[in-house]
Structure formats: structure tokens, C-alpha cells
Scaffold this motif. Structure first.
Motif, PDB file in Angstrom:
ATOM      1  N   VAL A 161      21.623  68.020  -6.133  1.00  0.00           N
ATOM      2  CA  VAL A 161      21.782  69.317  -5.617  1.00  0.00           C
ATOM      3  C   VAL A 161      21.281  70.314  -5.063  1.00  0.00           C
ATOM      4  O   VAL A 161      20.807  71.351  -3.725  1.00  0.00           O
ATOM      5  N   ILE A 162      19.958  70.158  -5.590  1.00  0.00           N
ATOM      6  CA  ILE A 162      18.363  70.800  -5.988  1.00  0.00           C
ATOM      7  C   ILE A 162      18.007  70.290  -4.761  1.00  0.00           C
ATOM      8  O   ILE A 162      17.486  68.760  -5.264  1.00  0.00           O
ATOM      9  N   PRO A 163      17.326  70.240  -3.914  1.00  0.00           N
ATOM     10  CA  PRO A 163      16.238  69.179  -3.410  1.00  0.00           C
ATOM     11  C   PRO A 163      15.253  68.437  -3.068  1.00  0.00           C
ATOM     12  O   PRO A 163      14.490  69.265  -4.536  1.00  0.00           O
ATOM     13  N   TRP A 164      14.452  67.049  -3.738  1.00  0.00           N
ATOM     14  CA  TRP A 164      13.758  66.563  -3.639  1.00  0.00           C
ATOM     15  C   TRP A 164      12.503  67.517  -3.162  1.00  0.00           C
ATOM     16  O   TRP A 164      12.894  68.088  -1.948  1.00  0.00           O
ATOM     17  N   PRO A 165      11.389  67.760  -3.244  1.00  0.00           N
ATOM     18  CA  PRO A 165      10.874  67.500  -5.143  1.00  0.00           C
ATOM     19  C   PRO A 165      11.248  68.706  -6.189  1.00  0.00           C
ATOM     20  O   PRO A 165      10.667  68.659  -7.450  1.00  0.00           O
ATOM     21  N   TYR A 166      12.355  69.533  -5.395  1.00  0.00           N
ATOM     22  CA  TYR A 166      11.984  71.131  -6.263  1.00  0.00           C
ATOM     23  C   TYR A 166      12.744  70.875  -7.630  1.00  0.00           C
ATOM     24  O   TYR A 166      13.498  70.568  -8.246  1.00  0.00           O
ATOM     25  N   GLY A 167      14.410  69.339  -7.374  1.00  0.00           N
ATOM     26  CA  GLY A 167      14.943  68.954  -7.665  1.00  0.00           C
ATOM     27  C   GLY A 167      14.449  68.126  -8.485  1.00  0.00           C
ATOM     28  O   GLY A 167      14.456  66.880  -6.976  1.00  0.00           O
ATOM     29  N   ALA A 168      15.055  67.592 -10.044  1.00  0.00           N
ATOM     30  CA  ALA A 168      14.704  65.820 -10.488  1.00  0.00           C
ATOM     31  C   ALA A 168      16.099  65.188 -10.208  1.00  0.00           C
ATOM     32  O   ALA A 168      17.055  65.522  -9.656  1.00  0.00           O
ATOM     33  N   THR A 169      15.316  63.728  -9.598  1.00  0.00           N
ATOM     34  CA  THR A 169      16.396  63.049  -9.565  1.00  0.00           C
ATOM     35  C   THR A 169      17.191  62.576 -10.633  1.00  0.00           C
ATOM     36  O   THR A 169      16.868  61.350 -11.849  1.00  0.00           O
ATOM     37  N   MET A 170      17.919  62.856 -11.009  1.00  0.00           N
ATOM     38  CA  MET A 170      19.184  63.314 -12.626  1.00  0.00           C
ATOM     39  C   MET A 170      20.149  63.085 -12.388  1.00  0.00           C
ATOM     40  O   MET A 170      20.903  64.187 -11.664  1.00  0.00           O
ATOM     41  N   ALA A 171      21.774  63.105 -13.392  1.00  0.00           N
ATOM     42  CA  ALA A 171      22.899  63.182 -13.077  1.00  0.00           C
ATOM     43  C   ALA A 171      23.661  64.316 -12.561  1.00  0.00           C
ATOM     44  O   ALA A 171      24.041  64.574 -12.355  1.00  0.00           O
ATOM     45  N   SER A 172      23.017  65.330 -13.559  1.00  0.00           N
ATOM     46  CA  SER A 172      22.929  67.079 -13.682  1.00  0.00           C
ATOM     47  C   SER A 172      22.503  67.953 -11.857  1.00  0.00           C
ATOM     48  O   SER A 172      22.847  69.251 -11.645  1.00  0.00           O
ATOM     49  N   ASN A 173      22.173  67.082 -10.556  1.00  0.00           N
ATOM     50  CA  ASN A 173      21.440  67.068  -9.819  1.00  0.00           C
ATOM     51  C   ASN A 173      21.712  66.583  -8.850  1.00  0.00           C
ATOM     52  O   ASN A 173      21.078  66.435  -7.331  1.00  0.00           O
TER      53      ASN A 173
END
Length: 585
Positions: free
Chosen positions: A462-474
Motif C-alpha cells: 500500500v505504501i510502496p517499498w522501500p518507504y513502507g515495510a513488508t508486513m500484513a498491515s501494508n
């Protein structure tokens, strides 16, 4: 015009009068809705750069359909059909559209007219068909759909014989269809006689691969043989449940995978294999940061007949501050009539009840019963509840627990782990365990109205990698079309809450909320996960250096080619019709 319709509804003195006035109001409102869709399309085509997007995989038409689908919470296919109807009414059949505006015809009639006249190309013929149909609709009363089809075809035949819709029916003379209904599937096909005889023989051969102790009837075994052919098996697994049976093992499959999500209690004491522990995840190096988050790793193995997963999370009932009344507070109720109620049954017995001969409904012939005896015997057995909850096929329907237990006897079972408050994974692609959870939580694409199953969706940050982490809430499931929409089209954004709730915002600022598909059946999968960890602020649209996949030809060119092909296929029939129309001398 709407003021007239609403005044007519308010002024109706009888229920029948209100029904008629409300029907006209409903039809007029539908016509206005289609007109608004056409205005949306015109505005999108008039926008800067629209011509350059005509060969995009997610073109202007797709973007407008996505906005229409989100506004009405309907599928992309339904939005596409409504928009196509709106375009035909505005550009080809304005007189029919005027009748629709007055509320005199329904959307079903309008859609049928647009479909049956879709091959008419000559402008003069289009105008003539439009005028004749509009006059007929104002004067003609109710008629069946078959009559409506025949009347429309008669008008088209007079003005443009090549435009009669015929080849579609001809092409369907041979077909194979599968329809789904509450855990069952109905297979119908039309094949040549040699193919049918070969299929008949093959079903008998597969049905004969079980041992003599199998409880299924011949028809049930032939049905199981159809499923075995679908999985690519060379035999039907035996259901005798005998440890000495060599035919009970699951044969190797041919690459067909069906994923089923089920609660653990649907597998306990049902005779199925024990769940396998989760496999360790292999570290995956992140790809170069191109800004296009398009994970195509399904997260499931491709060599399983069935993958039945059950969440390890526990759902315990909540407690309350309720205090039972004392003896003095209680009223003594009247003694109720004693009636046996349905009890909780045994899941293994319910599973075994799916095969074999059906038990008789009555203990003696119907003619020997009095009415009172018949009622008493039918109500003597109140039935029984199932001790386990239902499951769901990814991309399919809900399955009752006994059928889940039946499938689990020859399936590979993997435990589904809720990530809880687990920290983010240090890579771009989610691990298999995390991908399995996201797909099981979402079940379908998370765009409003989209029903494409999670097994064919991509897992999007949802928040593009690498700004947003790889986790269930994203992470959320998006089909290819809506993934491209979110990535390339401006002003399409969405947010994901820790409980899986998604809020989409379209280019007009309208917000639509979608909920995880597992919320009703597997509420434990929607338990909040850890808050998203972010690094820096991502740019508004990180598409620099990316290229939208392109179509070979534009959508308009493809539609024109289909019309020309169908008109060309009508040539032989039209020539024969014209020869037969010449009067004899």
C-alpha cells in the motif's frame, strides 16, 4: 422531469397507481444514471494526455469503469456493460434513449436493444432502426424477452441483414460449462459422439480403480471420476478408510491446485491428515527498486491436490457483567411441552453420510400412513447441528464442514498462521507464510466491487517499498487491472487499516470502504496486526522509469474488428435469405 415523476408517486391514490408511478421513476433514474456515466467518459477522454493512454493495458475506459464500479459497488464486468449501454444510447440510439428518459421502458429492454443492434454500422440504417424501435416502444405493450428479441431482429433485418445477431448462437452449439451452487458444481458439455463415448468409457475405467469396500454408488464414483480427471489423477482415491487398502492414497496430480480455507475444528476427528507444520521461509533478495510493486509470487505450492488451511488463532467468547437473577426475582414459567431439540452431531459420521445410498425417508410405504402418523414420524428426528464451522474455496463459494472433512482426507493440510504483532520482513517480496495470510484474509481483489480471487491477484505494498515495510498491515491483494490503476493513474489512492479494512479514494475525492472477505467466516484473521513501519515519505506517484503494459490495438479498434468479423460471418446466411426472398414468377 423528476419532479413530475415524484409528484405522480405522491399523488397516486391506490397501491397499483403507486407501483406504476414508482416504476417510471425508477426507469427514469436509471436513464439519468447512464447519462452521468457517459459524461464521465467524455470528461476522461477530454483530459490532457488521453489519446496517449488508449493503448494502455489499463486505458481510459478501464479507469472510468473502475470509478463507476467503486461508486456503485459493482463488478468491473457490470460497470463495463452499463457504460457500453450508455455509449450506444448517446451515440447511436438517441430516440430509444428519449423513451428511456421518460421511464416507459426498463433497463433490461434497453440493454437487449443495444445488444441486438450492435452490428448495425451504416449511419442511415442506424437512424432508421432507432426511429422504428422508438415508435414501437411507445405503442407496444408488454412482451417476453423472446418476443422482444424477435421484434428487434425483424427491424434490423429490414434495414441491415448483415447486422442480425446469429453467429453467437451458432458458436455455442458446442460448449463446456461449469456452474457452481453452494458447494456443488454442475458440468454440462456438448461434444461429438466419439468424444462422448470416449469420456463415458474413461469415467467407468476411473470409477473401477477403487476397492470393493468403497461405500459410494456407481453414480457417485463416476462423479468422483470427473473430479479425478480435473486434478489429472490416474485413479480415484478409495473412501473405504481401511488401512490395508492400496487404492486409498492420493495419486500424483497434474499441476492443478484448489485452495480451501477452513477452521481447524472442521478437520479434528474427521479422519483427515494432521496439519503440517509451517515450512521455513527462504530468504528472497529484493529486486531493484523500480517503484512498481507487482509481486507475482502466489505463495502456494503448485503440486498439491488441495491446500486446506486452518487458522491457529483462537476465538473465545467475550465475557460480560451479567449476574443471574436470584430465586426471588425469577418468575415461575408455565411448563413447556417437552420436545427433543437438535443436538450437535459427529463430524466424521456427517462426512460419511455424504456417500453411499440415501437412507429411506419413511419406515413403511406412504399409503400406510395416516396424516398424524406421517407428521409424527417426520418430526421425530429433529436433525443435528454440525460441530464445525464452514470453509471457503479461494475464488469460489462456501463449503459446509462435512464436505471440508471429506476433501481433507486426500488433501495436503497446512496451518495458517496469523502474524499478530510480528515485525516487518526485511525484503521486498513477502514470505510464503505472510503471502498465504494476506490472501486468506482478503480472499478477493480489494478494489470496490472486484471479485477476482486472491489466487490470481498480486500482493501490493500500500505504501510502496522501500518507504513502507513488508508486513500484513501494508499488504493487500489487487488484481492486475486495479494494481495498474493504483500505480499509474493519478489521484487513485487507498489506505489499509491493521484489521484489513481498505478505504479507496477516486479522482473525484469520493471514498469507498471495502472489508476483508474473511471477516464473516474467519473473523480471527481480521484481528489487528502490527502498525505499518515507514521510512521517509514516498513521492505522490512513484512511476518514473516505468512503462504501462500496452495493448496491441486500442479498445475501439478491437470492438470494430469484432463487429466486422461477425458481419462477415453472416454473409452466407444473408445471401441465402435474399435468394429465398425473391418472389417466384
Amino acid at each position: 422531469m423528476f419532479e413530475e415523476f415524484t409528484a405522480a408517486v405522491a399523488g397516486a391514490r391506490t397501491p397499483a397507481g403507486r407501483v406504476g408511478a414508482q416504476a417510471r421513476l425508477e426507469n427514469a433514474a436509471c436513464a439519468a444514471r447512464l447519462a452521468s456515466m457517459y459524461q464521465m467518459l467524455e470528461r476522461a477522454y477530454a483530459a490532457s494526455g488521453s489519446a496517449d493512454r488508449e493503448q494502455w493495458r489499463c486505458d481510459t475506459w478501464s479507469a472510468v469503469c473502475a470509478q463507476i464500479g467503486a461508486a456503485q459497488t459493482i463488478t468491473g464486468g457490470m460497470a463495463n456493460g452499463q457504460l457500453m449501454t450508455a455509449v450506444i444510447l448517446a451515440e447511436k440510439l438517441p430516440m430509444v434513449g428519449a423513451v428511456f428518459d421518460e421511464g416507459l421502458i426498463t433497463y433490461l429492454v434497453v440493454r437487449t436493444i443495444c445488444t441486438r443492434t450492435g452490428l448495425v454500422k451504416d449511419p442511415d440504417a442506424v437512424r432508421a432502426v432507432d426511429a422504428e424501435l422508438a415508435a414501437d416502444l411507445r405503442s407496444h405493450g408488454a412482451r417476453s424477452l423472446n418476443q422482444l428479441d424477435a421484434d428487434i431482429d425483424a427491424v434490423v433485418l429490414r434495414h441491415d441483414p448483415y447486422a442480425v445477431r446469429r453467429t453467437e448462437d451458432k458458436a455455442r452449439s458446442r460448449h463446456a460449462e461449469v456452474a457452481y451452487d453452494h458447494g456443488a458444481a454442475y458440468v454440462t458439455a456438448t461434444v461429438t459422439e466419439p468424444e462422448g463415448r470416449a469420456l463415458d468409457t474413461r469415467l467407468d475405467a476411473l470409477a473401477a480403480t477403487v476397492c470393493d469396500r468403497d461405500p459410494r454408488t456407481r453414480d457417485q464414483l463416476r462423479s468422483a471420476a470427473v473430479g479425478a480427471m480435473g486434478f489429472g489423477w490416474n485413479r480415484v482415491p478409495c473412501m473405504c478408510e481401511s488401512p490395508a487398502c492400496d487404492a486409498a492414497t492420493t495419486p500424483p496430480v497434474g499441476g492443478v491446485v484448489i485452495h480451501v480455507i477452513a477452521p481447524r475444528d472442521a478437520l479434528d476427528n474427521a479422519g483427515g491428515p494432521a496439519p503440517e507444520p509451517p515450512e521455513p521461509d527462504d530468504d528472497v533478495e529484493p529486486p531493484p527498486d523500480d517503484g512498481f510493486d507487482c509481486s507475482d509470487d502466489l505463495g502456494f505450492e503448485d503440486n498439491d491436490a488441495d491446500s486446506t488451511a486452518g487458522s491457529e488463532s483462537d476465538c473465545s467468547p467475550t465475557s460480560s457483567n451479567y449476574e443471574p437473577p436470584t430465586e426471588d426475582d425469577r418468575e415461575t414459567p408455565a411448563e413447556p411441552e417437552s420436545r427433543p431439540g437438535p443436538g450437535v452431531g459427529d463430524l466424521a459420521a456427517q462426512r460419511r453420510g455424504l456417500v453411499g445410498e440415501a437412507p429411506p425417508m419413511l419406515s413403511k410405504p406412504l399409503r400406510e400412513y395416516t396424516f398424524a402418523e406421517l407428521c409424527a414420524e417426520q418430526s421425530a428426528d429433529p436433525g443435528q447441528f454440525c460441530p464445525a464451522g464452514p470453509g471457503v474455496v479461494l475464488g469460489g463459494g462456501v463449503l459446509p464442514a462435512p464436505l471440508i472433512a471429506h476433501l481433507a482426507m486426500h488433501a495436503r493440510i497446512t496451518a495458517l498462521i496469523h502474524p499478530g504483532q510480528a515485525p516487518p520482513e526485511p525484503r521486498y517480496r513477502p514470505s510464503r507464510r505472510l503471502a498465504d495470510f494476506v490472501r486468506a484474509r482478503d480472499l478477493t481483489c480489494r478494489h470496490p466491487g472486484c471479485t477476482r480471487p486472491a489466487t490470481v491477484c498480486q500482493i501490493d505494498h500500500v505504501i510502496p517499498w522501500p518507504y513502507g515495510a513488508t508486513m500484513a498491515s501494508n499488504l493487500a491483494c489487487l488484481c492486475v487491472e486495479h494494481h495498474l490503476l493504483k500505480t499509474f493513474w493519478p489521484d487513485w489512492t487507498y489506505t489499509l487499516a491493521p484489521d484489513g479494512t481498505v478505504v479507496w479514494t477516486d479522482p473525484d475525492g469520493q471514498q469507498t470502504t471495502t472489508y476483508p472477505g474473511s471477516r464473516l467466516l474467519f473473523g480471527e484473521l481480521c484481528a489487528p496486526t502490527a502498525e505499518v513501519v515507514t521510512t521517509g515519505t514516498p513521492p505522490p506517484k512513484h512511476t518514473a522509469g516505468l512503462t504501462m503494459p500496452r495493448r496491441a490495438i486500442t479498445r475501439k479498434q478491437a470492438r470494430a474488428k469484432r463487429i466486422d468479423d461477425e458481419r462477415r460471418a453472416n454473409t452466407e446466411w444473408v445471401e441465402q435469405y435474399l435468394r429465398e426472398s425473391i418472389p417466384p414468377f
